[in-house]
Design a protein around this motif. Structure first.
Motif, PDB file in Angstrom:
ATOM      1  N   ARG A   1       0.838  -1.202   0.000  1.00 51.09           N
ATOM      2  CA  ARG A   1       0.000   0.000   0.000  1.00 51.09           C
ATOM      3  C   ARG A   1       0.873   1.251   0.000  1.00 51.09           C
ATOM      4  O   ARG A   1       0.625   2.185  -0.758  1.00 51.09           O
ATOM      5  N   ALA A   2       1.902   1.259   0.817  1.00 57.08           N
ATOM      6  CA  ALA A   2       2.812   2.404   0.873  1.00 57.08           C
ATOM      7  C   ALA A   2       3.522   2.591  -0.467  1.00 57.08           C
ATOM      8  O   ALA A   2       3.692   3.720  -0.942  1.00 57.08           O
ATOM      9  N   GLN A   3       3.914   1.495  -1.092  1.00 59.64           N
ATOM     10  CA  GLN A   3       4.588   1.555  -2.381  1.00 59.64           C
ATOM     11  C   GLN A   3       3.654   2.119  -3.455  1.00 59.64           C
ATOM     12  O   GLN A   3       4.061   2.952  -4.265  1.00 59.64           O
ATOM     13  N   VAL A   4       2.403   1.679  -3.444  1.00 56.18           N
ATOM     14  CA  VAL A   4       1.415   2.163  -4.408  1.00 56.18           C
ATOM     15  C   VAL A   4       1.168   3.653  -4.206  1.00 56.18           C
ATOM     16  O   VAL A   4       1.143   4.426  -5.173  1.00 56.18           O
ATOM     17  N   LEU A   5       1.014   4.074  -2.962  1.00 54.77           N
ATOM     18  CA  LEU A   5       0.773   5.489  -2.678  1.00 54.77           C
ATOM     19  C   LEU A   5       1.963   6.354  -3.081  1.00 54.77           C
ATOM     20  O   LEU A   5       1.789   7.454  -3.620  1.00 54.77           O
ATOM     21  N   ARG A   6       3.169   5.865  -2.843  1.00 54.75           N
ATOM     22  CA  ARG A   6       4.380   6.590  -3.237  1.00 54.75           C
ATOM     23  C   ARG A   6       4.422   6.773  -4.765  1.00 54.75           C
ATOM     24  O   ARG A   6       4.722   7.851  -5.268  1.00 54.75           O
ATOM     25  N   LEU A   7       4.106   5.711  -5.462  1.00 54.75           N
ATOM     26  CA  LEU A   7       4.101   5.757  -6.920  1.00 54.75           C
ATOM     27  C   LEU A   7       3.000   6.686  -7.445  1.00 54.75           C
ATOM     28  O   LEU A   7       3.233   7.471  -8.364  1.00 54.75           O
ATOM     29  N   TYR A   8       1.833   6.621  -6.829  1.00 56.52           N
ATOM     30  CA  TYR A   8       0.709   7.497  -7.206  1.00 56.52           C
ATOM     31  C   TYR A   8       1.100   8.961  -7.046  1.00 56.52           C
ATOM     32  O   TYR A   8       0.908   9.776  -7.950  1.00 56.52           O
ATOM     33  N   ARG A   9       1.686   9.292  -5.915  1.00 56.09           N
ATOM     34  CA  ARG A   9       2.108  10.675  -5.663  1.00 56.09           C
ATOM     35  C   ARG A   9       3.200  11.110  -6.633  1.00 56.09           C
ATOM     36  O   ARG A   9       3.193  12.240  -7.113  1.00 56.09           O
TER      37      ARG A   9
ATOM     38  N   PHE B   1      -5.987   4.592 -11.000  1.00 55.86           N
ATOM     39  CA  PHE B   1      -5.811   4.153  -9.617  1.00 55.86           C
ATOM     40  C   PHE B   1      -7.162   3.902  -8.940  1.00 55.86           C
ATOM     41  O   PHE B   1      -7.298   2.957  -8.172  1.00 55.86           O
ATOM     42  N   ARG B   2      -8.155   4.737  -9.227  1.00 55.59           N
ATOM     43  CA  ARG B   2      -9.488   4.497  -8.662  1.00 55.59           C
ATOM     44  C   ARG B   2     -10.081   3.192  -9.171  1.00 55.59           C
ATOM     45  O   ARG B   2     -10.709   2.452  -8.421  1.00 55.59           O
ATOM     46  N   GLU B   3      -9.897   2.935 -10.454  1.00 58.19           N
ATOM     47  CA  GLU B   3     -10.435   1.728 -11.068  1.00 58.19           C
ATOM     48  C   GLU B   3      -9.871   0.457 -10.423  1.00 58.19           C
ATOM     49  O   GLU B   3     -10.563  -0.551 -10.321  1.00 58.19           O
ATOM     50  N   ASN B   4      -8.645   0.514  -9.958  1.00 58.13           N
ATOM     51  CA  ASN B   4      -7.982  -0.665  -9.421  1.00 58.13           C
ATOM     52  C   ASN B   4      -7.782  -0.620  -7.907  1.00 58.13           C
ATOM     53  O   ASN B   4      -7.023  -1.420  -7.369  1.00 58.13           O
ATOM     54  N   LYS B   5      -8.473   0.278  -7.225  1.00 58.65           N
ATOM     55  CA  LYS B   5      -8.211   0.446  -5.798  1.00 58.65           C
ATOM     56  C   LYS B   5      -8.653  -0.749  -4.951  1.00 58.65           C
ATOM     57  O   LYS B   5      -8.101  -0.973  -3.887  1.00 58.65           O
ATOM     58  N   ASN B   6      -9.600  -1.537  -5.402  1.00 56.80           N
ATOM     59  CA  ASN B   6     -10.069  -2.688  -4.620  1.00 56.80           C
ATOM     60  C   ASN B   6      -9.466  -4.006  -5.091  1.00 56.80           C
ATOM     61  O   ASN B   6      -9.931  -5.071  -4.706  1.00 56.80           O
ATOM     62  N   LEU B   7      -8.430  -3.929  -5.878  1.00 53.77           N
ATOM     63  CA  LEU B   7      -7.767  -5.109  -6.404  1.00 53.77           C
ATOM     64  C   LEU B   7      -7.045  -5.850  -5.279  1.00 53.77           C
ATOM     65  O   LEU B   7      -6.387  -5.237  -4.441  1.00 53.77           O
ATOM     66  N   SER B   8      -7.182  -7.186  -5.224  1.00 53.12           N
ATOM     67  CA  SER B   8      -6.537  -7.947  -4.165  1.00 53.12           C
ATOM     68  C   SER B   8      -5.571  -9.009  -4.692  1.00 53.12           C
ATOM     69  O   SER B   8      -4.810  -9.576  -3.921  1.00 53.12           O
ATOM     70  N   ASP B   9      -5.588  -9.270  -5.982  1.00 54.79           N
ATOM     71  CA  ASP B   9      -4.694 -10.247  -6.591  1.00 54.79           C
ATOM     72  C   ASP B   9      -3.274  -9.673  -6.632  1.00 54.79           C
ATOM     73  O   ASP B   9      -3.002  -8.706  -7.338  1.00 54.79           O
ATOM     74  N   SER B  10      -2.356 -10.278  -5.862  1.00 56.44           N
ATOM     75  CA  SER B  10      -1.006  -9.726  -5.734  1.00 56.44           C
ATOM     76  C   SER B  10      -0.241  -9.734  -7.059  1.00 56.44           C
ATOM     77  O   SER B  10       0.554  -8.834  -7.319  1.00 56.44           O
TER      78      SER B  10
ATOM     79  N   LYS C   1      -1.566  -9.361 -10.088  1.00 61.14           N
ATOM     80  CA  LYS C   1      -2.126  -8.266 -10.880  1.00 61.14           C
ATOM     81  C   LYS C   1      -1.629  -6.918 -10.349  1.00 61.14           C
ATOM     82  O   LYS C   1      -1.303  -6.016 -11.136  1.00 61.14           O
ATOM     83  N   ILE C   2      -1.556  -6.783  -9.030  1.00 59.21           N
ATOM     84  CA  ILE C   2      -1.055  -5.553  -8.422  1.00 59.21           C
ATOM     85  C   ILE C   2       0.393  -5.316  -8.852  1.00 59.21           C
ATOM     86  O   ILE C   2       0.768  -4.212  -9.240  1.00 59.21           O
ATOM     87  N   GLU C   3       1.198  -6.362  -8.795  1.00 61.17           N
ATOM     88  CA  GLU C   3       2.606  -6.254  -9.193  1.00 61.17           C
ATOM     89  C   GLU C   3       2.732  -5.865 -10.669  1.00 61.17           C
ATOM     90  O   GLU C   3       3.557  -5.025 -11.040  1.00 61.17           O
ATOM     91  N   GLU C   4       1.888  -6.448 -11.513  1.00 59.45           N
ATOM     92  CA  GLU C   4       1.893  -6.132 -12.944  1.00 59.45           C
ATOM     93  C   GLU C   4       1.540  -4.658 -13.171  1.00 59.45           C
ATOM     94  O   GLU C   4       2.198  -3.965 -13.960  1.00 59.45           O
ATOM     95  N   LEU C   5       0.516  -4.187 -12.473  1.00 57.76           N
ATOM     96  CA  LEU C   5       0.103  -2.794 -12.619  1.00 57.76           C
ATOM     97  C   LEU C   5       1.146  -1.830 -12.055  1.00 57.76           C
ATOM     98  O   LEU C   5       1.344  -0.739 -12.596  1.00 57.76           O
ATOM     99  N   LEU C   6       1.817  -2.224 -10.971  1.00 54.38           N
ATOM    100  CA  LEU C   6       2.893  -1.399 -10.418  1.00 54.38           C
ATOM    101  C   LEU C   6       4.027  -1.247 -11.425  1.00 54.38           C
ATOM    102  O   LEU C   6       4.558  -0.151 -11.612  1.00 54.38           O
TER     103      LEU C   6
END
Length: 92
Positions: free
Chosen positions: A6-14, A40-49, A51-56
């Motif tokens: 979550r911290a990594q995603v927020l850092r990247l978003y900012r 980021f809003r579209e994928n905010k409830n994503l839980s598949d790790s 998929k999250i890594e791919e999007l990151l």
């Protein structure tokens, strides 16, 4: 999502939003910010790790593209460049 993810995603978003603010063109700037927020809003409830890594990874690549485009536009002075019409082409 783990706290570190979550911290990594927020850092990247900012970082994406911050870098997009540097676009000289209002249109590029607002388009980039809108696309980042929407993605980021579209994928905010994503839980598949996976998929999250791919999007990151995709977002990191996009951050590099934005940084390069901002650098190119400021280095070349593209924001101050104005196309001039040749004198023979002017219509009165």
């Amino acid at each position: 999502m783990a706290a570190s993810s979550r911290a990594q995603v927020l850092r990247l978003y900012r970082a994406l939003l911050r870098e997009s603010q540097r676009f000289g063109s209002y249109n590029y700037r607002t388009y980039a910010i809108r696309r980042i927020r929407d993605a980021f809003r579209e994928n905010k409830n994503l839980s598949d790790s996976e998929k999250i890594e791919e999007l990151l990874n995709k977002a990191k690549a996009n951050l590099e593209v934005i940084q390069r485009q901002v650098w190119l536009s400021t280095a070349s002075g593209a924001t101050e460049w104005v196309e001039k019409i040749p004198p023979g082409m002017m219509r009165v």
